[in-house]
Design an enzyme around this catalytic site. Structure first.
Site, PDB file in Angstrom:
ATOM      1  N   LEU A 157       0.828  -1.203   0.000  1.00 29.74           N
ATOM      2  CA  LEU A 157       0.000   0.000   0.000  1.00 29.74           C
ATOM      3  C   LEU A 157       0.862   1.253   0.000  1.00 29.74           C
ATOM      4  O   LEU A 157       1.821   1.354   0.769  1.00 29.74           O
ATOM      5  CB  LEU A 157      -0.918   0.010   1.228  1.00 29.74           C
ATOM      6  CG  LEU A 157      -1.588   1.342   1.586  1.00 29.74           C
ATOM      7  CD1 LEU A 157      -2.585   1.739   0.502  1.00 29.74           C
ATOM      8  CD2 LEU A 157      -2.272   1.264   2.946  1.00 29.74           C
ATOM      9  N   SER A 158       0.526   2.233  -0.859  1.00 35.47           N
ATOM     10  CA  SER A 158       1.099   3.576  -0.834  1.00 35.47           C
ATOM     11  C   SER A 158       2.625   3.510  -0.992  1.00 35.47           C
ATOM     12  O   SER A 158       3.116   3.091  -2.020  1.00 35.47           O
ATOM     13  CB  SER A 158       0.661   4.288   0.444  1.00 35.47           C
ATOM     14  OG  SER A 158       0.954   5.655   0.381  1.00 35.47           O
ATOM     15  N   ALA A 159       3.387   3.917   0.030  1.00 32.77           N
ATOM     16  CA  ALA A 159       4.838   3.781  -0.064  1.00 32.77           C
ATOM     17  C   ALA A 159       5.215   2.314  -0.255  1.00 32.77           C
ATOM     18  O   ALA A 159       6.169   1.991  -0.970  1.00 32.77           O
ATOM     19  CB  ALA A 159       5.507   4.337   1.188  1.00 32.77           C
TER      20      ALA A 159
END
Length: 968
Positions: A157-159
């Site tokens: 997720l995300s980073a």
């Protein structure tokens, strides 16, 4: 082992960026020792190699693992710990499907916000930093367990999503598949400053340029690359979903496949596309999760197919969206190899080409080698019903549909989650709604009287009571193409290359269509095409600058050229200080037009050698810090590089319109401790002319301000939202559990919610704000608990009796009453000029004879509408409710029901709603007394102010009309 720590102002800014969409940060998980991990399948591994990235390793090992099992690497997002990410369901699914899960964990000393450093060159290259640490963890898992090296996958997720694609690019020989949730393309950024631009608004590169970044990560590699599943929320304003498009371009190019989707369907109601190779294998797929913000989509209300455990637990950045990304990614990876055979499904009724009226049974036959879980029915690409048992069928009330052509399709799911879709049937509805209301449409860019040149985006907004199906653009009366909805709520855009049109005035129009075939054309917008309105162009030809008045003595002509034309050039500015500050300037005199915009191409190489060093590039009009129109600055150690040419488009110079100014390109470098800092910039293809696109692409901000998140509410409460925009907020929509409940167009934005209309328990609140350009933003991080059973009271609900429901109509003076001919109840004024009143019947005899009724309300559901009775004859019109203890006459409809005396008149009102359901205010005392405890209670609805024109709404009978009663 210590790494550089990112903190201070930049770290704080990154925290705001990461938390901006979902609001509250993830709570820190308790120490794993406190969770008893020593006896848990979730355990820490403390030694797994040299670990140059200084990461922690956690693993999940299900019981009774078979030999040669797969491995999934799951990477958490910013502010999370590894112990939070199993909430996405990966550990639970591992128990069911028997695969290992590896959870790498970032440390706060590496990154203040606990983000994987996906933007640091030393952490994203093969065999370096964090990427190597994660690869060493995989090696450790292979050494300690029987793992099939051909089935190692990565998701995050995300980073963690950005790092997912780092691993896919740097180690294609290790990973067979990757699934980023709200990620960015590989090497989108190579510094923290670049990271913010990459996250929003995103970086635009060609597919070839993106591909080469991946190929160069392991240049000697000649084997297959991982298959990629890209997931993104369309309302993600932390990591803009433009990154999904760029990542799609990157990985289809890596696989050598085109950008034409070979699979184009919906999964759980969300758009899904697949891109196949020549052998028919889907190597890249995308899921666009409509209206979702920043997070991993899960479905806690649904168990994993074939299992007993639900798909995840909702929390910060782990979002309940009614689609289980964990399951669909596992399927994409091939982890559910117990059943790879999809079901078969076909529509058996009605017949293709049939003409329909009244209530029609839509039926489907479906078979599977294991078992059918459900069959979904869609009409005109909208999901309308689901059946989980054979015979699979959906009852369609065509009277609530528009007259004309409609398409039907069925989609079957087996117990392993395999799906298939039937052939499409086309039918014609008669006796339905005659939708005669045309859409509204207007061109928003360019404005009338503008001068245009080059390629521009024509933009239009369009809306309709039943839905816009397409928008056509016309130039000088000829259709040139269809508009593409570039944002969630529009506008529709069409790219017009004006260079093929003659100099002079040209007329622009947009034409919108609705599902019933109604059309409307916008007002004509006359613009002047004049390529000479681009008053300044500079390509730096082989002979030097194309324009006089240049001063480039501090810069130099350079062979590097943005256009790639042999013999053409750019200009290069280079500042390399030696224990001092060096500034280099190239300038030119430019005469500006009205509403001027600057566009140019550049490459940068900014590098700082020590903590006190800085390097910058600026574009300045005349002099002074207030006149900087574009800039990039690198402070301290590190680099900012643009390896490829980057276009900077439509920079607003309107503050200097109709003036002659000095346009300056400046590089500056400061280094008081060495000779290593540098500031270098290449500039080419400069133009100054009229704008090419609408200036307003910034969405508004919106936040649900009351009730507070996690609050407990009862009775009637005000749901309020704050919203702001640089231009202005047009409207704010309020949603309860994903259904539109109300719309407010004037601040303060508020919706009065009768909580008795919903069940006790948890409910989600959401607000959407729209600006004048139809940019939209969403706040959906508020959940409340409804509790209407305190104080010894009991709350019950009664659905209306569909066979009794209907409507009666009469002239304005009450003469010539008649029973409505369509079964769906109508309120308002019909095309025959008569006024409609709806009647709903409820069997309330189950109420105790001794009950004291404390509160009651009525909820109704919109089926469809024509016109806007809420604004006719005056804005603010409402529906008013009369109650009858018993029935107005017979239980079913009769002409006398129109004017029959009510037991209690005007007991409550319903405010405007244009979709979904709406609850009334609480009934007054006379309304409570009119509820029948021994038989039926009837409610009659009419508009408080009779519409003057044809304007009405159809309301859904049966479960669409619910009477809620609280008693003790």
């Amino acid at each position: 082992m210590m790494k550089r720590r990112f903190g201070g102002a930049v770290g704080a800014l990154l925290t705001l960026a990461v938390l901006g969409c979902e609001g509250m940060p993830q709570e820190a998980a308790p120490p794993l020792e406190a969770l008893g991990v020593a006896e848990s399948p979730f355990t820490q591994v403390t030694s797994f190699g040299t670990n140059p990235g200084n990461l922690k390793m956690w693993k999940y090992v299900p019981a009774n693992m078979p030999a040669n099992a797969p491995l999934v690497v799951a990477l958490h997002g910013c502010t999370q710990q590894a112990s939070a990410y199993p909430n996405t369901g990966w550990s639970a699914l591992a128990d069911q499907l028997k695969f290992y899960v590896l959870y790498p964990e970032q440390l706060k000393e590496n990154n203040t916000n606990i983000c994987f450093n996906w933007f640091e060159p030393g952490d994203i290259a093969r065999d370096q930093g964090e990427a190597l640490s994660i690869k060493q963890m995989v090696d450790k898992m292979k050494a300690d367990h029987s793992i099939d090296g051909r089935r190692v996958f990565v998701t995050g997720l995300s980073a963690g999503a950005a790092m997912t694609l780092v691993m896919a690019a740097a180690y294609p020989d290790v990973f067979a598949g990757a699934a980023p949730m709200a990620g960015v393309p590989y090497k989108c950024a190579t510094s923290m400053n670049d990271a913010f631009t990459c996250m929003s608004p995103g970086v635009d590169k060609t597919a070839t340029a993106w591909r080469d970044l991946v190929r160069n990560a392991y240049p000697s590699y000649t084997g297959p690359y991982p298959k990629i599943s890209l997931w993104h929320g369309t309302s993600d304003y932390v990591v803009k979903n433009t990154n999904q498009t760029e990542a799609l371009e990157q990985w289809t190019a890596v696989h050598g496949i085109d950008l034409t989707a070979d699979v184009n369907d919906t999964v759980a109601g969300y758009p899904h596309k697949g891109y196949k190779d020549a052998a028919g294998n889907v190597l890249v797929e995308t899921y666009a999760i409509t209206s979702m913000g920043h997070g991993t989509p899960i479905d806690p209300a649904t168990k994993f197919p074939g299992g007993t455990v639900a798909c995840g637990t909702a929390g910060a950045f782990i979002l309940d969206t009614d689609i289980c990304s964990t399951w669909y990614v596992a399927k994409f990876f091939g982890l559910d190899n117990s059943d790879a055979v999809p079901p078969t499904v076909s529509l058996s009724a009605p017949a293709n080409g049939a003409t329909l009226s009244g209530t029609v049974l839509v039926t489907a036959s479906a078979t599977d080698n294991v078992g059918i879980a459900k069959v979904e029915f869609s009409i005109d690409n909208t999901l309308v019903g689901t059946d989980t048992a054979s015979p699979f069928e959906y009852s369609w009330n065509t009277a609530a549909a528009t007259n004309g052509a409609h398409t039907l399709v069925a989609r079957a799911y087996d117990t392993a989650g395999n799906t298939s879709t039937s052939s499409t049937l086309s039918v014609t509805v008669t006796g339905g709604i005659s939708d005669t209301t045309a859409p509204t449409v207007a061109i928003t860019f360019p404005t009338a009287g503008s001068t245009v040149a080059g390629a521009i985006d024509i933009a239009a907004t369009a809306s309709d009571d039943t839905g816009v199906t397409k928008v056509e653009f016309l130039i000088d009366g000829a259709v040139v193409g269809q508009g593409v909805a570039s944002l969630q709520a529009g506008p529709y855009t069409y790219n017009w290359n004006t260079t093929s049109y003659s100099t002079g005035v040209h007329n622009l129009q947009a034409r919108a269509y609705d599902a019933a075939g109604n059309t409307a054309a916008s007002a004509t917008v006359a613009v002047t095409v004049d390529q000479n309105s681009v008053r300044f162009t500079e390509r730096f030809s082989n002979a030097g600058p194309d324009n006089a008045d240049w001063s480039i003595t501090e810069w130099a002509l350079d062979a590097s050229d943005q256009t790639g034309v042999t013999g053409s050039q750019s200009i290069l500015g280079s500042a390399t200080p030696s224990f001092n500050t060096v500034t280099r300037t190239a300038s030119v005199s430019v005469t500006l037009t009205s509403n001027p915009r600057l566009t140019y191409w550049r490459k940068l190489d900014l590098s700082g050698a020590n903590t006190s060093a800085s390097a910058s590039f600026r574009v300045v009009v005349n002099n002074g810090t207030d006149n900087v129109v574009d800039s990039v600055t690198k402070s301290g150690v590190g680099t900012i590089t643009e390896a490829n040419w980057t276009q900077r488009a439509d920079i607003d110079l309107s503050a200097y319109a109709n003036r002659t100014v000095i346009l300056k390109f400046i590089v500056t470098a400061t280094d008081t401790g060495s000779t290593l800092t540098r500031a270098k910039a290449w500039v080419d293809s400069i133009s100054v002319g009229p704008p090419s696109a609408s200036a307003d692409t910034t969405p508004p901000t919106v936040n649900v301000t009351a009730p507070a998140n996690a609050a407990t509410v009862s009775g009637t409460v005000d749901v309020t939202a704050s919203a702001s925009d640089t231009v202005g907020v047009n409207k704010v929509e309020f949603y309860i559990d994903g259904s539109l409940a109300d719309t407010d167009t004037v601040a303060p934005y508020v919706f009065t919610w009768n909580t008795a209309g919903v069940a006790n328990g948890s409910h989600s609140l959401m607000a959407k704000a729209y600006d004048a350009a139809n940019n939209v933003s969403t706040d959906n991080d508020t959940s409340v608990t409804v509790s209407n059973t305190s104080g010894g009271t009991t709350t019950v609900t009664f659905s209306s009796i569909a066979a009794d429901d209907g409507y009666v109509k009469a002239n304005a003076d009450g003469t010539s009453p008649a029973v409505g001919t369509i079964t769906t109840p109508a309120v308002g004024k019909g095309t025959d000029g008569k006024l409609n009143r709806s009647i709903f019947s409820f069997d309330t005899s189950s109420l105790p004879d001794t009950a004291t009724i404390m509160r009651a309300s009525l909820k109704v559901t919109l089926s469809s509408s024509s016109g806007d009775p809420w604004a006719d004859p005056a804005a603010g019109n409402t529906l008013t409710i009369d109650l009858k203890n018993g029935t107005f006459g017979a239980a079913t409809m009769e002409t006398t029901d129109y004017a029959a005396a009510a037991t209690a008149a005007g007991v409550a009102e319903l405010i405007k709603f244009t979709t979904g359901a709406q609850s009334s205010a609480d009934f007054n005392a006379s309304g409570l007394a009119a509820i029948n405890k021994t038989g039926k209670t009837q409610a009659r609805l009419q508009f408080k102010q009779n519409p003057s024109g044809t304007a009405y709404v159809f309301l859904t009978e049966g479960t669409g009309a619910v009477l809620t009663v609280e008693y003790k």
